[in-house]
Design a protein around this motif. Structure first.
Motif, short mmCIF file in Angstrom:
data_model
loop_
_atom_site.label_atom_id
_atom_site.label_comp_id
_atom_site.label_asym_id
_atom_site.label_seq_id
_atom_site.Cartn_x
_atom_site.Cartn_y
_atom_site.Cartn_z
N ILE A 50 -9.55 -35.18 37.91
CA ILE A 50 -8.96 -36.10 36.94
C ILE A 50 -7.66 -35.57 36.36
CG2 ILE A 50 -9.32 -37.25 34.72
CD1 ILE A 50 -12.33 -37.26 35.43
N GLN A 51 -7.66 -34.35 35.87
CA GLN A 51 -6.48 -33.82 35.18
C GLN A 51 -5.75 -32.80 36.05
OE1 GLN A 51 -7.35 -31.95 31.45
NE2 GLN A 51 -5.23 -31.88 30.83
N GLN A 52 -4.44 -33.02 36.20
CA GLN A 52 -3.62 -32.09 36.96
C GLN A 52 -3.10 -31.00 36.02
OE1 GLN A 52 -0.63 -34.11 39.26
NE2 GLN A 52 -2.11 -35.57 40.07
N GLN A 72 2.74 -16.12 46.30
CA GLN A 72 3.31 -16.66 47.53
C GLN A 72 2.46 -17.83 48.04
OE1 GLN A 72 6.39 -15.68 48.85
NE2 GLN A 72 6.06 -17.64 49.87
N GLU A 73 1.15 -17.76 47.86
CA GLU A 73 0.27 -18.87 48.24
C GLU A 73 0.63 -20.13 47.45
OE1 GLU A 73 -3.89 -17.91 47.97
OE2 GLU A 73 -3.65 -16.12 49.21
N ILE A 74 0.97 -19.95 46.18
CA ILE A 74 1.38 -21.09 45.35
C ILE A 74 2.67 -21.68 45.90
CG2 ILE A 74 2.17 -21.77 43.04
CD1 ILE A 74 0.22 -19.56 41.96
N CYS A 75 3.61 -20.83 46.28
CA CYS A 75 4.87 -21.31 46.84
C CYS A 75 4.67 -22.02 48.18
CB CYS A 75 5.85 -20.14 47.03
SG CYS A 75 6.52 -19.50 45.48
N ASN A 76 3.67 -21.59 48.93
CA ASN A 76 3.42 -22.17 50.26
C ASN A 76 2.51 -23.39 50.22
OD1 ASN A 76 4.92 -20.06 51.28
ND2 ASN A 76 3.16 -18.86 51.92
N MET A 77 2.06 -23.79 49.04
CA MET A 77 1.14 -24.91 48.91
C MET A 77 1.74 -26.17 49.52
SD MET A 77 -0.46 -26.57 45.41
CE MET A 77 -0.90 -24.98 44.77
N GLU A 78 0.90 -26.89 50.24
CA GLU A 78 1.34 -28.15 50.83
C GLU A 78 0.96 -29.31 49.92
OE1 GLU A 78 0.18 -28.61 54.88
OE2 GLU A 78 0.82 -26.59 55.42
N THR A 79 1.64 -30.41 50.08
CA THR A 79 1.39 -31.59 49.26
C THR A 79 -0.04 -32.05 49.46
OG1 THR A 79 3.70 -32.25 49.56
CG2 THR A 79 2.20 -33.93 48.73
N PRO A 80 -0.79 -32.22 48.36
CA PRO A 80 -2.18 -32.69 48.50
C PRO A 80 -2.25 -34.14 48.96
CG PRO A 80 -1.58 -32.46 46.19
CD PRO A 80 -0.42 -31.98 46.98
N ASP A 81 -3.46 -34.58 49.29
CA ASP A 81 -3.67 -35.94 49.80
C ASP A 81 -3.70 -37.00 48.70
OD1 ASP A 81 -3.87 -34.93 52.35
OD2 ASP A 81 -6.05 -34.76 52.28
N PHE A 82 -3.32 -36.61 47.49
CA PHE A 82 -3.30 -37.56 46.37
C PHE A 82 -1.97 -37.41 45.65
CE2 PHE A 82 -5.56 -33.66 45.35
CZ PHE A 82 -4.84 -33.17 44.28
N ASP A 83 -1.66 -38.38 44.82
CA ASP A 83 -0.38 -38.37 44.09
C ASP A 83 -0.38 -37.26 43.04
OD1 ASP A 83 0.58 -40.53 45.51
OD2 ASP A 83 -0.13 -42.00 44.05
N ILE A 84 0.71 -36.52 43.02
CA ILE A 84 0.87 -35.50 41.99
C ILE A 84 2.03 -35.90 41.09
CG2 ILE A 84 -0.18 -33.59 43.26
CD1 ILE A 84 2.60 -32.65 44.08
N ILE A 85 1.93 -35.50 39.83
CA ILE A 85 2.92 -35.90 38.83
C ILE A 85 4.16 -35.01 38.89
CG2 ILE A 85 3.33 -36.19 36.35
CD1 ILE A 85 0.26 -36.78 36.16
N LYS A 86 3.96 -33.73 39.06
CA LYS A 86 5.06 -32.77 39.10
C LYS A 86 5.33 -32.36 40.55
CE LYS A 86 5.60 -32.33 34.63
NZ LYS A 86 6.78 -32.80 33.96
N PRO A 87 6.51 -31.83 40.84
CA PRO A 87 6.79 -31.35 42.20
C PRO A 87 6.01 -30.07 42.50
CG PRO A 87 8.62 -30.82 40.74
CD PRO A 87 7.65 -31.67 39.95
N LEU A 88 5.98 -29.70 43.75
CA LEU A 88 5.37 -28.43 44.15
C LEU A 88 6.27 -27.28 43.70
CD1 LEU A 88 4.31 -29.33 47.79
CD2 LEU A 88 2.82 -29.18 45.78
N ALA A 89 5.70 -26.08 43.63
CA ALA A 89 6.47 -24.90 43.22
C ALA A 89 7.65 -24.67 44.15
CB ALA A 89 5.57 -23.67 43.19
N SER A 90 7.47 -24.90 45.44
CA SER A 90 8.55 -24.68 46.41
C SER A 90 9.76 -25.56 46.14
CB SER A 90 8.04 -24.90 47.83
OG SER A 90 7.57 -26.23 47.98
N GLU A 91 9.54 -26.70 45.47
CA GLU A 91 10.64 -27.61 45.14
C GLU A 91 11.21 -27.31 43.76
OE1 GLU A 91 8.74 -31.39 45.47
OE2 GLU A 91 8.49 -31.22 47.63
N ALA A 92 10.35 -27.02 42.80
CA ALA A 92 10.79 -26.81 41.41
C ALA A 92 11.34 -25.41 41.18
CB ALA A 92 9.64 -27.07 40.45
#
Length: 102
Positions: A50-52, A72-92
């Protein structure tokens, strides 16, 4: 001024459109790769889905000092199969994650 405002936005639109800074890095002058310490990125979803939970680039930079492999695992995280509100670490957090565009 309008361009600066658009380029500072970090939210993904309700229709899934990524922010201007992600799709127009040249226009937003991001090719020289800057990073804002308090910029937030998607970290995880709490149990129940429910809560991101979001973290900042400053937090991630400090986390790299303590646990570089986990960070580094956080930086390598792939986009999940659901909508996320904030960008991934690799983008932000392009400097911290070493994902600057060339």
């Amino acid at each position: 001024k309008k361009k600066q405002k658009m380029c500072k936005m970090t939210e993904i639109a309700s229709d899934g459109t990524k922010p201007a800074k992600d799709v127009c890095p040249v226009t937003c002058n991001l090719c020289n790769c800057g990073e804002i310490a308090n910029a937030k990125f998607y970290f995880k979803t709490n149990p129940g889905g429910i809560q991101q939970k979001n973290k900042t680039c400053g937090w991630l930079k400090k986390y790299f000092q303590r646990k570089p492999e986990k960070a580094q695992e956080i930086c390598n995280m792939e986009t999940p199969d659901f909508d996320i509100i904030k960008p991934l670490a690799s983008e932000a957090c392009r400097i911290t994650c070493d994902t600057c565009l060339v």
